[in-house]
Design an enzyme around this catalytic site. Structure first.
Site, short mmCIF file in Angstrom:
data_model
loop_
_atom_site.label_atom_id
_atom_site.label_comp_id
_atom_site.label_asym_id
_atom_site.label_seq_id
_atom_site.Cartn_x
_atom_site.Cartn_y
_atom_site.Cartn_z
N HIS A 155 -11.58 1.29 -1.08
CA HIS A 155 -11.13 1.61 0.43
C HIS A 155 -12.34 0.11 0.00
O HIS A 155 -13.51 -0.26 0.32
CB HIS A 155 -12.38 2.38 1.50
CG HIS A 155 -11.38 3.23 2.37
ND1 HIS A 155 -11.75 3.17 3.83
CD2 HIS A 155 -9.98 3.07 2.28
CE1 HIS A 155 -10.76 3.93 4.46
NE2 HIS A 155 -9.77 3.59 3.65
N GLU A 162 -8.90 6.67 -4.48
CA GLU A 162 -8.63 6.28 -3.06
C GLU A 162 -9.27 5.27 -3.09
O GLU A 162 -10.70 5.53 -3.69
CB GLU A 162 -8.79 7.41 -1.82
CG GLU A 162 -8.46 6.75 -0.67
CD GLU A 162 -6.90 6.17 -0.37
OE1 GLU A 162 -6.26 5.12 -0.80
OE2 GLU A 162 -6.28 7.26 0.52
N HIS A 169 0.63 -1.19 -0.46
CA HIS A 169 0.43 -0.02 -0.61
C HIS A 169 1.25 1.39 -0.07
O HIS A 169 0.36 2.58 -1.09
CB HIS A 169 -0.79 -0.17 1.41
CG HIS A 169 -2.21 0.77 1.03
ND1 HIS A 169 -2.89 1.14 0.58
CD2 HIS A 169 -2.52 1.96 2.29
CE1 HIS A 169 -4.10 2.55 0.00
NE2 HIS A 169 -3.05 2.65 1.82
N1 LIG Z 1 -1.72 4.50 -10.01
C1 LIG Z 1 -1.31 5.47 -10.39
N2 LIG Z 1 -0.96 6.39 -10.76
C2 LIG Z 1 -0.44 7.43 -10.51
N3 LIG Z 1 0.77 7.94 -9.57
C3 LIG Z 1 -0.52 6.54 -8.42
C4 LIG Z 1 -0.79 5.12 -8.60
N4 LIG Z 1 -1.08 5.12 -7.40
C5 LIG Z 1 -0.48 5.54 -6.54
N5 LIG Z 1 0.06 6.93 -7.36
C6 LIG Z 1 1.28 7.63 -6.49
O1 LIG Z 1 1.79 7.58 -5.80
C7 LIG Z 1 2.45 8.13 -4.84
C8 LIG Z 1 2.23 7.28 -2.99
O2 LIG Z 1 0.89 7.30 -3.23
P1 LIG Z 1 0.37 7.70 -1.39
O3 LIG Z 1 0.00 8.54 -0.89
O4 LIG Z 1 1.24 6.26 -0.40
O5 LIG Z 1 -0.78 6.70 -1.35
P2 LIG Z 1 -2.42 6.60 -0.75
O6 LIG Z 1 -2.64 8.46 -0.99
O7 LIG Z 1 -3.27 6.17 -0.85
O8 LIG Z 1 -1.52 6.29 0.85
C9 LIG Z 1 1.08 9.38 -4.60
O9 LIG Z 1 1.74 10.52 -5.13
C10 LIG Z 1 -0.11 8.93 -6.42
O10 LIG Z 1 -1.01 9.88 -6.27
#
Ligand SMILES: Nc1ncnc2c1ncn2[C@@H]1O[C@H](COP(=O)(O)OP(=O)(O)O)[C@@H](O)[C@H]1O
Ligand SMILES: [Mg+2]
Lengths: 757, 93, 266, 93
Positions: free
Chosen positions: A100, A98, A54
């Site tokens: 869930h 997001e 995650h």
């Molecule tokens: N499928 C995706 N495509 C582009 N960017 C992503 C994707 N999944 C995650 N990210 C990016 O990776 C970064 C890390 O996410 P994170 O903050 O850990 O996610 P979350 O808010 O779900 O905990 C974020 O900037 C998110 O936008």
């Protein structure tokens, strides 16, 4: 109340304990190397959370890195709490999606509610005021009591949370397929607007600056939620994962307080304590700034007695934020929070030594260099192999379904499709959502895209969430491209130009080669779509392990598309408005029944290849739609999607605000009737226009190289729905199809109240 | 209905499980304090359900109510429930 | 002329009300903080919708004890015009300024969609610009909007013509299907005995622009018109002695004909 | 806190007044029936509040709780309330 956290007994780090934390022996070796010693128990917890799927994107990062993230309008791409685009005149639009899924499978109401809470925080921590929520829901068949229970709870959860915070839920999608039984997909997208001058980021800069924990107190809830989101739901186990309870009232206070803090320029940075709580927010803020952070868990306000440092660090209690105050602003920050009846505590300071250091009173219990912890989570590129069963289904011979059908069969099929919960009216869902609070909702749910007012600029923001998991399952690359094209088309139908996306990648267990193949191919298709449509990715989310005992859910990469509309007063509705207007079909209708809802709902067949998609043509269609709206040529525009032309036309006639409008149309084509009526050929749009502008529309379409046909007219006074194609004629009473369309969901949902089984 | 049925008065109380936040309880606690009530602590909110039940015996009644709670009335992930059954003798005041 | 909009923790239609007053009808709007003891010279008070105190305990139950509500209650008792919309209506009932109560919708679900309400009475400061029998289209968005009261209260409301808005169908007919929440006699809004305090569940402040609909504008035009007609609007000074600056009586005497809403630059 | 304070456990039940609709109770009744539970009747729903109270005597405690209920916790237009106070002796099991 805060005091010294309970001194935890020293816990020996055994291989079992490491494995229980979801870390492989190799990963553990890497930890030993980073630390130069054995981790303490809290350190193991911190690594486990940050290196979970995650937070660490172990299995997805190499693929995500192939996505285009830059464009002239991108102000903030991936890597922050939310993406931001430039909407002109100093306005920015912040948005993010997001998932869930897992919490909602266990406790639908609270799972969905806390999902909304998290994504709202991601947006307002950027300094943006949230103005809309959209939700993409995929559930099992509504014939199953469990699915009905889940849908009921999720809808209440999404609704109650947004309703209470005062952010309207303005759109989304609801799809039902047995593949999602017991592992529903709940994706929530939030859109906010901000003055770009106020753009805030999750930074921890300035040695000595105060790090403050604000909002709700820290309890023992959701410890290791991030890890939980990274494992399969295990049917047999009764060790129920901890579920958090949302508190939208506190969220509303946090929202107002945060925007006031940012507006008064009191902050260096701010971040939601979401997955992995204090650990991820603290370390990510430090990592972005190349700084360190030094906190004392004994200073964190807690809800329960005797919490250990491990628990405080990893708690996922909701409605909490971590912020870094500007020098000398600590007491002003505290004043603002107390005005909003919120608690705030200074829990640490920014340092410059690059360490995440946690004390428990005097004693240091965690000391980890931030950069490797946050940025060097091991990643894995695996071998993906297509599941032979998938290929078999895709290559299934579906020619027999193109055999001639009678008028009666054609009519029955339309009624069956309009009664299919995936295609039927979602009114039962969105009437539980406040869709108009904030007075920004120009076009609410029930349209191709939601359209929002961009403050007083006279311009608008359009948004749509889309994914057809069946397409992606049968042919992932094409399915992802279709999702992209459809999202763009939806936005363009309203008259807006699609400009950027966020995405939520919902897949099964990536360690299974078939799932991994789906994932890799879908991300590749996504990238192609982004490039072809000039809509870069500004952020997103990955949710793996969406599995049930029967296997993975359909691979479901949900696209959240954002568009900008130059003139709000030229917004185009989806549905017919004006009796006497002419109906025009843009786009080519092929013999393409593969992967259709028609095959699934009317013949119980999941198979065949999804329809062709030509991204270059998809782009020309978008250009055409935007220009047609700009020139005020069309009265309505609706995208042809699941259920084909027949369903699209029915939706146009049924969905208007003043009740259904009759229609009479005929499509001349060589394509077999079933495919002509119900095939899901891409890049098609049903328009209505003043008879006077038909010529101009035809010319504009031809200029763009798009096939176009005048197929009928709106509003004959006989109150019937008539559609002919390839020698077959559907002729039904409008009221009858309206009834079927409207009652499909309530008929299934209102006969039973919540079940907890 | 079979003749050998007895009538029970049932009261079910559903409250948040230990460790689950109770925002409603918190708000009420604060409101009581603002209104000047002193010495109030540990305010917790919950739901109440009363019903009458026909069952052959007290044991059957308890079984039935427990099943209802598990299946419909409480969500054991976040809630706990307590059941009070008043037997036919004591049921009539 | 200044219209006060109370902000409770959890109010979420406060900004919409503000916009309806200043952009909608061009009057001055001021937020009044729930912890304040001062109505700041406002000549009318709006209690906006939302979820004050999270709707915990009962909708409106806690908000009514806010410091500002003491002033609002005194203001209302002195004949000051007060409008409660949605959660504001619930607060007014809890505070005893309006009779009855609002309980959960009969469907047990939150309901959000446009409804039609018929203007039943025009002799209130919030409906004078409408014609009796006007059918207005405006959204509802509430979970607890079912109006209930004792029979004697309902009889009094009816006989004293204090039902101000009723849910009706497109044709203006009071039908069961047009009733979104089970309210007794399709009641959507009522007033107090003095006819100066009005509460309603639908949201007029959400339909005050060309873009989103204009049926709610009349509520605000009515208020401006009635304040202009009565000169300074408020009848008496209601701020308690010692609580902040004495509220200024309205600066502008009524120079406009009643019913003409004119933008007064703030 | 004065030394002569005693601690009480208070439970307050708030239920709809006679004649006031109880759609929640009705819905649960219907759901139980749908689920096949037979012999259930008179289902009524309500709210529960638990708290701890410091007071010099049981009488004071009851007075205080009654005032709370009248002032804040129940709305007499639609609700009635019952109070149960467990005295310090019985409070600790
Ligand atoms: N499928 C995706 N495509 C582009 N960017 C992503 C994707 N999944 C995650 N990210 C990016 O990776 C970064 C890390 O996410 P994170 O903050 O850990 O996610 P979350 O808010 O779900 O905990 C974020 O900037 C998110 O936008
Ligand atoms: Mg985040």
């Amino acid at each position: 109340m805060s005091g010294s956290a309970t001194r935890a007994p020293v816990i020996e780090i055994t291989p079992e304990l490491v494995a229980d934390h979801g870390l492989s022996p190799d990963e553990y070796e890497q930890i030993l190397e980073i630390l130069g010693r054995e981790p303490t128990f809290p350190e193991l917890g911190v690594f486990s959370a940050m290196w979970s799927e995650h937070c660490g994107y172990k299995n997805s990062r190499p693929h995500l890195e192939t996505l285009p993230t830059e464009g002239p309008l991108v102000v903030q791409g991936p890597g922050e709490n939310a993406g931001v685009i430039d909407a002109g005149d100093g306005w920015g639009v912040a948005f993010k999606i997001e998932s869930h899924n897992h919490p909602s499978a266990v406790e639908p109401y609270q799972g969905a509610a806390t999902g909304s809470g998290g994504i709202l925080r991601d947006v307002f921590t950027m300094g943006a005021r949230p103005i809309a929520i959209l939700d993409s829901l995929h559930f099992g068949s509504l014939d199953s009591p469990r699915s009905r229970y889940l849908l009921d709870g999720v809808v209440r959860g999404v609704g109650d949370y947004g309703n209470c915070v005062g952010v309207p839920t303005v759109g989304g999608e609801a799809i039902f397929d047995p593949s999602y039984e017991r592992n529903p997909i709940i994706n929530v997208m939030c859109i906010g607007i901000l003055r770009l001058d106020d753009l805030m980021r999750g930074k921890a800069e300035g040695v000595g600056n105060a790090v403050m924990a604000v909002g709700a107190r820290t309890g023992r809830d959701g410890i290791h939620g991030a890890t939980f989101a990274s494992v399969e739901l295990d049917e047999g186990s009764d060790s129920r994962p901890q579920v958090q309870v949302g508190d939208p009232f506190t969220e509303k206070l946090l929202l107002e307080a945060s925007l006031e803090l940012i507006g008064r320029d009191l902050l260096v940075g701010i971040q939601d304590m979401g997955a992995a709580g204090l650990t991820s927010s603290g370390t990510e803020m430090a990592a972005r700034s190349g700084s360190g952070i030094d906190i004392d868990v004994a200073l964190v306000p807690v809800r329960e007695q005797g919490m250990t440092p491990y628990e405080i660090l990893l708690s996922e209690s909701q409605e909490r934020m971590l912020l870094v105050a500007k020098p000398g602003c600590e007491s002003s920050v505290a004043d603002v929070l107390s005005k909003w009846d919120l608690e705030a505590a200074v829990v640490g300071r920014v340092t410059d030594d690059g360490f995440f250091r946690v004390r428990d009173g005097g004693e240091v219990v965690v000391e980890i260099p931030v950069q490797p912890l946050v940025n060097e989570c091991p990643t894995y590129t695996r071998e993906g192999v297509e599941d032979p069963e998938v290929r078999r289904l895709r290559e299934l011979d579906i020619a027999e379904y193109s055999a001639p059908i009678s008028d009666q069969e054609a009519a029955d099929a339309l009624l069956t499709l309009l009664d299919s919960p995936s295609l039927a009216s979602c009114r039962w869902i969105y009437e539980q959502y406040d869709t108009t609070v904030g007075t920004n909702t120009v076009v609410g749910p029930g349209s191709d895209a939601a359209v929002l007012r961009l403050a007083d600029s006279g311009r608008g923001i359009a948004a749509s969430l889309d994914c057809n998991g069946r397409y992606v399952y049968l042919e992932p690359r094409r399915g992802a491209k279709i999702a992209m094209a459809e999202a763009a088309r939806n936005v363009a139908c309203s008259g807006a130009r699609p400009v950027a996306i966020t995405n939520c990648l919902n897949f099964g267990n990536p360690l299974k080669p078939g799932t991994y193949y789906h994932f890799a191919e879908a991300v590749a298709g996504l990238g192609e779509g982004c490039r072809a449509l000039s809509t870069p990715v500004t952020g997103g989310n990955v949710s793996f392990y969406n599995e049930t005992p029967d296997g993975a859910v359909y691979p479901t990469p949900v696209i959240g598309m954002i568009g900008l509309l130059e003139h709000l007063d030229r917004v185009v509705p989806s549905c017919f408005r004006t009796p006497g207007s002419t109906v025009v079909l843009v786009g080519e209708t092929g013999d393409e029944l593969g992967a259709s809802e028609y095959l699934a709902a009317c013949h119980g067949v999941v198979g065949g290849a999804p329809p062709q998609i030509d991204l270059e043509e998809a782009r020309r269609l978008v250009d055409f739609l935007v220009e047609a709206a700009e020139r005020r040529l069309v009265l309505s525009a609706h995208d042809c999607a699941e259920g084909g032309l027949a369903v699209a036309l029915a939706e146009c006639s049924l969905g208007g605000p003043d009740g259904p409008l009759a229609v009479e149309a005929e499509l001349r084509t060589d394509v077999p009737a079933a495919a002509a009526l119900y095939g899901e050929s891409q890049s098609r749009v049903v328009l209505s226009c003043d008879p006077e502008t038909v010529e101009e529309i035809v010319a504009l379409a031809a200029e763009r190289g798009l096939p176009v046909a005048v197929i009928g007219s709106v509003g004959p006074p006989d109150g019937r729905f008539r559609l002919a194609a390839a020698g077959v004629q559907i002729d039904l009473e409008l009221d009858r199809i309206h009834d079927v369309y409207r009652s499909a969901l309530p008929r299934r949902m209102e006969k039973q109240a919540g079940l907890t089984t | 209905m079979p003749a050998n049925q007895l009538s029970f008065r049932v009261e079910i109380r559903v409250t948040p499980r230990e460790g689950i936040v109770d925002p409603e309880g918190q708000t009420i606690a604060r409101a009581l304090e603002d209104l000047g009530y002193r010495g109030v602590s540990r305010v917790g909110s919950g739901r109440l359900l009363k019903l009458e039940l026909q069952a052959p015996s007290g044991e059957d009644a308890r079984d039935l109510v427990t099943r209802m709670c598990e299946e419909l009335i409480a969500n054991p992930v976040i809630e706990r429930y307590e059941v009070q059954i008043r037997s036919p003798e004591t049921a009539s005041p | 002329m200044k219209i006060g909009i109370v902000r409770f923790p959890g109010s979420n239609c406060d900004q919409d009300c503000h916009r309806a007053v200043d952009e909608g009808v061009g009057a001055e709007a001021a937020y009044l903080w729930h912890k304040s003891h001062d109505l700041e010279g406002c000549q009318a008070i709006l209690l906006p919708g939302g979820f004050s105190y999270g709707d915990h305990l009962r909708a409106g139950a806690i908000a009514r004890f806010s410091p500002i509500m003491r002033e609002v209650i005194a203001f209302a008792r002195d004949g000051g015009p007060v409008l409660g919309i949605c959660n504001g209506f619930q607060v007014l009932c809890e505070a005893g300024l309006l009779p009855g109560a609002l309980v959960r919708n009969d469907s047990l679900r939150f309901r959000s969609h446009p409804v039609r309400v018929r203007v039943e009475q025009t002799d209130t400061p919030f409906t004078s610009e409408y014609e009796e029998g006007d059918v207005l289209r405006m959204p509802i968005a509430h979970g607890e909007g079912q109006y209930v009261a004792d029979q004697s209260v309902i009889d009094a409301l009816e006989s004293e013509r204090r039902v101000i808005f009723r849910y009706v169908d497109e044709l203006g007919q009071r039908t069961e299907e047009a009733n979104p929440n089970g309210s007794v006699r399709n009641i959507a809004g009522i007033c107090d005995e003095g006819r100066r305090v009005v509460g309603l569940m639908p949201h007029p402040e959400r339909v005050v622009s060309k873009l989103l609909g204009t049926d709610g504008l009349g509520v605000f035009h009515s208020l401006i018109g009635s304040l202009q007609a009565t000169g300074d609007g408020t009848t008496t000074q209601t701020t308690r002695a010692g609580d902040g600056p004495a509220a200024q009586a309205a600066e502008a005497p009524a120079t406009h004909a009643p019913g003409v809403a004119e933008a007064s630059a703030p």
